[in-house]
Design an enzyme around this catalytic site. Structure first.
Site, PDB file in Angstrom:
ATOM      1  N   GLU A 189      -9.277   4.685  -6.964  1.00 51.73           N
ATOM      2  CA  GLU A 189      -8.369   4.894  -7.947  1.00 51.73           C
ATOM      3  C   GLU A 189      -7.147   3.665  -8.072  1.00 51.73           C
ATOM      4  O   GLU A 189      -6.818   3.260  -6.850  1.00 51.73           O
ATOM      5  CB  GLU A 189      -7.638   6.316  -7.903  1.00 51.73           C
TER       6      GLU A 189
ATOM      7  N   CYS B 196      -0.538  -0.611  -9.423  1.00 50.54           N
ATOM      8  CA  CYS B 196      -0.628  -0.028  -8.052  1.00 50.54           C
ATOM      9  C   CYS B 196      -1.938   0.036  -8.017  1.00 50.54           C
ATOM     10  O   CYS B 196      -2.855   0.785  -8.256  1.00 50.54           O
ATOM     11  CB  CYS B 196       0.082   1.330  -7.904  1.00 50.54           C
TER      12      CYS B 196
ATOM     13  N   CYS C 255      -8.814   5.759   3.587  1.00 50.32           N
ATOM     14  CA  CYS C 255      -7.704   5.274   4.554  1.00 50.32           C
ATOM     15  C   CYS C 255      -7.898   5.777   5.909  1.00 50.32           C
ATOM     16  O   CYS C 255      -8.259   6.939   5.914  1.00 50.32           O
ATOM     17  CB  CYS C 255      -6.337   5.506   3.972  1.00 50.32           C
TER      18      CYS C 255
ATOM     19  N   CYS D 214      -1.968   9.700   7.367  1.00 50.29           N
ATOM     20  CA  CYS D 214      -0.562  10.238   7.116  1.00 50.29           C
ATOM     21  C   CYS D 214      -0.732  11.537   6.732  1.00 50.29           C
ATOM     22  O   CYS D 214      -1.389  11.981   5.849  1.00 50.29           O
ATOM     23  CB  CYS D 214       0.367   9.368   6.210  1.00 50.29           C
TER      24      CYS D 214
ATOM     25  N   CYS E  85      -0.323  13.017   2.688  1.00 47.54           N
ATOM     26  CA  CYS E  85      -1.054  12.129   1.804  1.00 47.54           C
ATOM     27  C   CYS E  85      -2.307  12.477   1.516  1.00 47.54           C
ATOM     28  O   CYS E  85      -3.462  12.592   2.335  1.00 47.54           O
ATOM     29  CB  CYS E  85      -0.984  10.686   2.371  1.00 47.54           C
TER      30      CYS E  85
ATOM     31  N   GLU F 123      -4.646   0.896   3.299  1.00 42.89           N
ATOM     32  CA  GLU F 123      -3.707   0.186   4.158  1.00 42.89           C
ATOM     33  C   GLU F 123      -3.803  -1.202   3.994  1.00 42.89           C
ATOM     34  O   GLU F 123      -4.954  -1.978   4.551  1.00 42.89           O
ATOM     35  CB  GLU F 123      -3.557   0.615   5.659  1.00 42.89           C
TER      36      GLU F 123
ATOM     37  N   SER G 103       6.469   1.743   4.144  1.00 41.45           N
ATOM     38  CA  SER G 103       6.458   3.249   4.042  1.00 41.45           C
ATOM     39  C   SER G 103       6.765   3.744   5.369  1.00 41.45           C
ATOM     40  O   SER G 103       6.232   3.899   6.421  1.00 41.45           O
ATOM     41  CB  SER G 103       4.931   3.569   3.848  1.00 41.45           C
TER      42      SER G 103
ATOM     43  N   HIS H  52       9.459   6.922   6.300  1.00 39.53           N
ATOM     44  CA  HIS H  52       9.420   8.414   6.080  1.00 39.53           C
ATOM     45  C   HIS H  52       9.829   8.941   7.371  1.00 39.53           C
ATOM     46  O   HIS H  52       9.740  10.174   7.441  1.00 39.53           O
ATOM     47  CB  HIS H  52       7.903   8.941   5.846  1.00 39.53           C
TER      48      HIS H  52
ATOM     49  N   ASN I 206       5.716  14.210  -3.339  1.00 37.26           N
ATOM     50  CA  ASN I 206       4.716  14.751  -4.638  1.00 37.26           C
ATOM     51  C   ASN I 206       3.749  15.453  -3.894  1.00 37.26           C
ATOM     52  O   ASN I 206       3.138  15.305  -2.746  1.00 37.26           O
ATOM     53  CB  ASN I 206       3.874  13.415  -5.008  1.00 37.26           C
TER      54      ASN I 206
ATOM     55  N   CYS J 273       2.767   8.688  -5.564  1.00 37.91           N
ATOM     56  CA  CYS J 273       2.682   8.339  -4.154  1.00 37.91           C
ATOM     57  C   CYS J 273       2.006   9.216  -3.515  1.00 37.91           C
ATOM     58  O   CYS J 273       2.570  10.373  -3.471  1.00 37.91           O
ATOM     59  CB  CYS J 273       4.038   7.754  -3.626  1.00 37.91           C
TER      60      CYS J 273
END
Length: 340
Positions: A90, A103, A110, A114, A117, A158, A212, A214, A289, A333
């Site tokens: 996507e 984006c 990935c 995380c 995510c 990544e 990133s 966090h 999100n 995100c």
């Protein structure tokens, strides 16, 4: 057989030289592809019919196939692409009114896992090729019927774990004979891969870097970002970022997802400011999100986010509370999961 989007400008020159064609043919073909978004040789009318026929049997266009497009209430668009091996990725087009930002994904899935995510739940399948990364951007421009102003490598995957193709793509996008996208309009967002940050320090094109982050300490980061913090704990990351900043003079942006009662206390804000001391950071505070498969992770309240920001302001740390975009279509995100 060659793929047109795998070739850089010098490779086009070499190819036409091998075919005993004039050098200006490279300029023509790159103009058709990167300026006009024409991907059918037979529509390239200022190139001879014989050369068009030769290219059509020698150099393929392996563009991603659009499976689904969704549009958010705020104008954000999400694109689901199918690749040649039936894998799915996507990408997202953010509408800021006077300008647009793409984006772009760099991997299928990935490996970073995380904890908040959606992409991390997919696991890692493979890296995208140069052509597959470029194809997303060019097809989005073609569908948008206009040039896109900015690109950020912040989609699925990544970026620095696919660094060779990533840097090749940036060279193509920035090349004046190809897409001619300015360096200040290109950003790499990384979870903190130090080898990639060090390589970017020596990169000839002064693009932007976003981290990133966090978390404000290793214990918290190991909970939120277990894979990257195991390999690149915070102090090593900070040392690499100081090296990068001293060498390039570039300002670094930090992304900080605000997770309720986990990383959003005033104490976390003080700790974050101390961690980034000397880096002159710019921090994007991102209200978390929602991800359906991660119901235990909640968005911080507006009050907690404002209190966090108030501490940063007191400590002279520049920050912005990121405006939510595209979450109603799972395009924000941390939400990309290539749902078919």
């Amino acid at each position: 057989m060659n793929d047109a989007l795998e070739l850089n400008y010098n490779q086009w020159l070499e190819l036409f030289s091998k075919w005993n064609e004039q050098k200006f043919r490279a300029d023509q073909i790159c103009q058709w592809i990167y300026a006009r978004k024409v991907f059918n040789y037979h529509d390239m009318t200022n190139i001879s019919k014989a050369l068009r026929e030769k290219m059509s049997t020698s150099i393929l266009f392996t563009l991603p196939v659009l499976i689904k497009q969704q549009t958010s209430q705020d104008g954000t668009k999400k694109f689901l692409w199918q690749l040649n091996d039936n894998k799915y990725i996507e990408s997202v087009l953010l509408n800021h009114g006077s300008y647009k930002t793409a984006c772009i994904s760099t991997q299928v899935g990935c490996a970073m896992r995380c904890s908040f995510c959606a992409t991390g739940t997919l696991g890692f399948t493979r890296n995208l090729t140069q052509g597959e990364i470029l194809g997303q951007f060019l097809m989005m421009e073609k569908l948008n019927k206009a040039d896109i102003n900015n690109i950020v490598f912040m989609g699925m995957g990544e970026p620095f774990l696919n660094e060779d193709n990533l840097f090749s793509v940036i060279r193509v996008l920035n090349h004046p004979k190809m897409r001619n996208l300015g360096a200040r309009h290109i950003t790499i967002s990384t979870s903190g891969i130090i080898a990639g940050i060090e390589k970017l320090s020596d990169f000839e094109i002064p693009i932007r870097l976003s981290i990133s982050l966090h978390a404000s300490n290793d214990e918290l980061r190991s909970k939120i970002m277990p894979v990257v913090n195991k390999n690149y704990p915070l102090q090593k990351l900070i040392d690499a970022l100081k090296f990068y900043k001293n060498k390039t003079g570039e300002r670094i942006t930090f992304e900080y997802a605000m997770i309720d009662r986990m990383n959003d206390s005033p104490e976390n804000a003080y700790e974050l400011a101390a961690l980034l001391d000397g880096l002159q950071p710019y921090i994007n505070l991102i209200p978390l999100n929602p991800v359906a498969s991660k119901p235990e992770y909640k968005r911080s309240s507006d009050e907690r986010i404002k209190n966090f920001g108030r501490v940063l302001k007191e400590l002279n740390i520049e920050y912005e509370i990121r405006k939510e975009r595209g979450s109603d279509i799972d395009a924000a995100c941390g939400q990309l999961a290539a749902k078919k």
